[in-house]
Design a protein around this motif. Structure first.
Motif, PDB file in Angstrom:
ATOM      1  N   GLU A   2       0.820  -1.218   0.000  1.00  0.00           N
ATOM      2  CA  GLU A   2       0.000   0.000   0.000  1.00  0.00           C
ATOM      3  C   GLU A   2       0.853   1.266   0.000  1.00  0.00           C
ATOM      4  O   GLU A   2       0.471   2.271  -0.581  1.00  0.00           O
ATOM      5  CB  GLU A   2      -0.919   0.023   1.219  1.00  0.00           C
ATOM      6  CG  GLU A   2      -2.043  -0.981   1.172  1.00  0.00           C
ATOM      7  CD  GLU A   2      -2.853  -1.011   2.457  1.00  0.00           C
ATOM      8  OE1 GLU A   2      -2.682  -0.116   3.317  1.00  0.00           O
ATOM      9  OE2 GLU A   2      -3.657  -1.942   2.607  1.00  0.00           O
ATOM     10  N   ALA A   3       1.988   1.217   0.676  1.00  0.00           N
ATOM     11  CA  ALA A   3       2.821   2.409   0.829  1.00  0.00           C
ATOM     12  C   ALA A   3       4.073   2.376  -0.041  1.00  0.00           C
ATOM     13  O   ALA A   3       4.967   3.198   0.148  1.00  0.00           O
ATOM     14  CB  ALA A   3       3.213   2.561   2.295  1.00  0.00           C
ATOM     15  N   GLU A  12       5.155   5.705  -1.947  1.00  0.00           N
ATOM     16  CA  GLU A  12       5.660   6.728  -1.015  1.00  0.00           C
ATOM     17  C   GLU A  12       7.039   6.322  -0.479  1.00  0.00           C
ATOM     18  O   GLU A  12       7.954   7.138  -0.426  1.00  0.00           O
ATOM     19  CB  GLU A  12       4.689   6.926   0.143  1.00  0.00           C
ATOM     20  CG  GLU A  12       5.159   7.935   1.153  1.00  0.00           C
ATOM     21  CD  GLU A  12       4.253   8.046   2.363  1.00  0.00           C
ATOM     22  OE1 GLU A  12       4.493   8.947   3.179  1.00  0.00           O
ATOM     23  OE2 GLU A  12       3.332   7.220   2.518  1.00  0.00           O
ATOM     24  N   TYR A  13       7.173   5.055  -0.086  1.00  0.00           N
ATOM     25  CA  TYR A  13       8.438   4.556   0.448  1.00  0.00           C
ATOM     26  C   TYR A  13       9.555   4.708  -0.591  1.00  0.00           C
ATOM     27  O   TYR A  13      10.631   5.222  -0.283  1.00  0.00           O
ATOM     28  CB  TYR A  13       8.282   3.089   0.852  1.00  0.00           C
ATOM     29  CG  TYR A  13       9.553   2.423   1.328  1.00  0.00           C
ATOM     30  CD1 TYR A  13      10.129   2.760   2.551  1.00  0.00           C
ATOM     31  CD2 TYR A  13      10.178   1.444   0.561  1.00  0.00           C
ATOM     32  CE1 TYR A  13      11.296   2.140   2.993  1.00  0.00           C
ATOM     33  CE2 TYR A  13      11.334   0.818   0.998  1.00  0.00           C
ATOM     34  CZ  TYR A  13      11.882   1.170   2.213  1.00  0.00           C
ATOM     35  OH  TYR A  13      13.041   0.558   2.647  1.00  0.00           O
ATOM     36  N   GLU A  61       7.521   1.212   9.105  1.00  0.00           N
ATOM     37  CA  GLU A  61       7.542   2.663   9.222  1.00  0.00           C
ATOM     38  C   GLU A  61       7.336   3.015  10.691  1.00  0.00           C
ATOM     39  O   GLU A  61       6.371   2.592  11.314  1.00  0.00           O
ATOM     40  CB  GLU A  61       6.429   3.275   8.365  1.00  0.00           C
ATOM     41  CG  GLU A  61       6.460   4.775   8.332  1.00  0.00           C
ATOM     42  CD  GLU A  61       5.472   5.340   7.346  1.00  0.00           C
ATOM     43  OE1 GLU A  61       5.862   6.248   6.598  1.00  0.00           O
ATOM     44  OE2 GLU A  61       4.306   4.867   7.333  1.00  0.00           O
ATOM     45  N   LYS A 118       5.776   9.000  10.447  1.00  0.00           N
ATOM     46  CA  LYS A 118       5.487   9.578   9.144  1.00  0.00           C
ATOM     47  C   LYS A 118       5.658  11.097   9.246  1.00  0.00           C
ATOM     48  O   LYS A 118       5.403  11.680  10.289  1.00  0.00           O
ATOM     49  CB  LYS A 118       4.033   9.232   8.786  1.00  0.00           C
ATOM     50  CG  LYS A 118       3.715   9.274   7.355  1.00  0.00           C
ATOM     51  CD  LYS A 118       2.287   8.751   7.169  1.00  0.00           C
ATOM     52  CE  LYS A 118       2.073   8.401   5.748  1.00  0.00           C
ATOM     53  NZ  LYS A 118       2.018   7.047   5.421  1.00  0.00           N
TER      54      LYS A 118
END
Length: 137
Positions: free
Chosen positions: A61-62, A65-66, A130, A133
């Motif tokens: 899902e991330a 962004e990662y 993570e 954030k």
């Protein structure tokens, strides 16, 4: 929690809910049993959140962004404790990598370009989660 490493988020949630039903402190009378249930439920909550944070579905899902953060952001802080490495980026995002050998951490610290070294040798090679954030203003 008794799940294997291949467990998906749905299975994790089911196992977590069943265990919490069994160990919820409100099921027990005041005293030793209730205190034991409180401790057990705290550990279950921590374990569930940890497993969700390292699950492949969560990472998927991330991923965009990662990838963007590790590719374009500057490393501003490193913290190595035990075999866990925390990398904080300029935007404020912090990731924790597990089972990183000390020798690799030392090479990262001594690298001419730590961001590049991390991308090549750490970011894709170790289980991570993570930690924090960046706050959006």
């Amino acid at each position: 929690m008794g799940v294997n490493e291949k467990a998906d988020l749905k299975e994790l949630k089911t196992v977590y809910r069943n265990l919490m039903k069994e160990w919820h402190p409100d099921k027990f009378q005041e005293g030793v049993e209730q205190e034991e249930a409180q401790e057990k439920s705290k550990k279950l909550i921590e374990a569930y959140h940890f497993l969700v944070s390292i699950a492949p579905e969560t990472h998927a899902e991330a991923l965009d962004e990662y990838t963007s953060i590790i590719s374009s952001s500057t490393i501003v802080d490193l913290n190595y404790k035990g075999s866990n490495l925390q990398i904080t980026y300029a935007e404020g995002n912090c990731y924790e990598y597990f089972d990183v050998p000390r020798a690799l951490y030392i090479k990262l610290v001594n690298a001419d370009t730590p961001g590049r070294f991390a991308r090549r040798h750490i970011c894709g090679s170790f289980v991570y989660r993570e930690m924090s954030k960046a706050s959006v203003a």
